[in-house]
Design an enzyme around this catalytic site. Structure first.
Site, PDB file in Angstrom:
ATOM      1  N   ARG A   1       0.824  -1.313  -0.163  1.00  0.00           N
ATOM      2  CA  ARG A   1       0.034   0.036  -0.025  1.00  0.00           C
ATOM      3  C   ARG A   1       0.940   1.289  -0.081  1.00  0.00           C
ATOM      4  NH1 ARG A   1      -3.077  -2.581  -1.808  1.00  0.00           N
ATOM      5  NH2 ARG A   1      -5.318  -3.414  -1.053  1.00  0.00           N
TER       6      ARG A   1
ATOM      7  N   HIS B   1       0.905  -0.335 -10.421  1.00  0.00           N
ATOM      8  CA  HIS B   1      -0.084  -1.074  -9.749  1.00  0.00           C
ATOM      9  C   HIS B   1      -0.432  -2.431 -10.450  1.00  0.00           C
ATOM     10  CE1 HIS B   1      -2.981  -0.533  -6.084  1.00  0.00           C
ATOM     11  NE2 HIS B   1      -2.799  -1.857  -6.370  1.00  0.00           N
TER      12      HIS B   1
END
Length: 318
Positions: A233, A280
């Site tokens: 994250r 990502h």
């Protein structure tokens, strides 16, 4: 299964719904579940919704779950649930996505980039001056790797790295026992892991206790030349502190997650010589297999059985 069909609200971006358009009905049918799947633009009666399949985005995020008075569960499409776990209007159980495809994707990204840095591949891939530098890397058994976060993804990655021969230390908030991995926990364990590792992998969830976990003090614990990988994250990392650490001796940061996504074009990570940006892609939910996970939870819920992969929301709601 008898009775009225389960009514499922698929609250996600249209392109995400399109990806599940055939997979989710097929998985529900295979699980013996009669269901009707509706979208937010259908403006369904909230009181008639049994399940929410949730892939929040700015366009689809739900801020108020209170009208969903008969909701049996909120089933996240993602492993991360930080955008919803603290929502006090959600009274129904919340589950995170745990899927074989998602786990395997993360293992492949982590092992690939650990091996890249371990073997010093960058120096050979981009070598415009044609330097002949036969620097032989150590064997994996002589390379210390720390995996911070020993949930499903972290454990799988730690064991895969151990299987390749790396000297792997794992860290989590609570004690764990994982074959082939030296498992540490607590504040002292984190310091030990960071001081020893040459490669650190972040696979923690984003919670209040992990916000900016990697700050200036923690970067100061890391060895000169050490590498940071963050497929977890973006909020785990203090970005300014990371840039300062890179300028001060940290070896490299390979980052897949960021506080703002897409990463703004003017962000210094794009041009910093010691940063690799990946967009990502470390681990994605695969609709074919994830649909079966969703269907199994709906089946269990409709049968009165406990749901799989329930989220402990106690910290987020404290």
């Amino acid at each position: 299964m008898s009775g009225a069909p389960a009514r499922i609200l698929f609250a996600a971006k249209p392109e995400t719904r399109d990806a599940y358009r055939t997979h989710l009905p097929a998985a529900l049918d295979e699980a013996g579940i009669a269901a009707e799947i509706v979208a937010p633009e259908d403006e369904p009666d909230p009181a008639g919704i049994d399940w929410i399949v949730y892939g929040p985005s700015p366009a689809t995020a739900l801020s108020d779950f209170a009208p969903y008075t008969n909701l049996k569960g909120c089933l996240s499409l993602w492993a991360g649930v930080e955008t919803v776990e603290g929502n006090r209007t959600l009274a129904a159980p919340l589950t995170r996505m745990v899927d074989d495809g998602l786990t395997q994707g993360m293992v492949e990204w982590v092992t690939g980039h650990v091996l890249r840095h371990h073997l010093g591949m960058d120096a050979h891939i981009a070598n415009p001056d044609r330097h002949w530098t036969p620097d032989v890397p150590p064997l994996a058994r002589d390379r210390a790797v720390a995996v911070l976060g020993l949930g499903v993804l972290g454990t799988a990655c730690a064991q895969a790295l151990s299987g390749l021969g790396f000297d792997v230390t794992g860290w989590s908030r609570g004690a764990k026992d994982i074959e082939g991995v030296r498992a540490l926990h607590g504040a002292d364990g984190l310091e030990i892991a960071l001081r020893a590792a040459e490669i650190v992998v972040l696979l923690l969830p984003h919670t209040r206790s992990t916000e900016s976990l990697m700050n200036a003090d923690r970067f100061a614990l890391m060895r000169p030349g050490a590498v940071l990988l963050n497929p977890g994250r973006g909020a785990l990392v203090d970005e300014d502190a990371l840039l300062a650490a890179l300028d001060g001796g940290l070896g490299h940061a390979t980052l897949d997650t960021f506080r703002t996504e897409p990463l703004p074009r003017e962000h210094p990570f794009w041009t910093h010589p010691k940063v690799t940006v990946t967009p990502h892609i470390a681990s994605a939910t695969r609709p074919a297999s994830a649909a079966r996970v969703i269907a199994e939870n709906v089946r269990r819920g409709e049968a009165g059985l406990p749901l799989l992969h329930l989220v402990d929301r106690s910290e987020a709601l404290a």
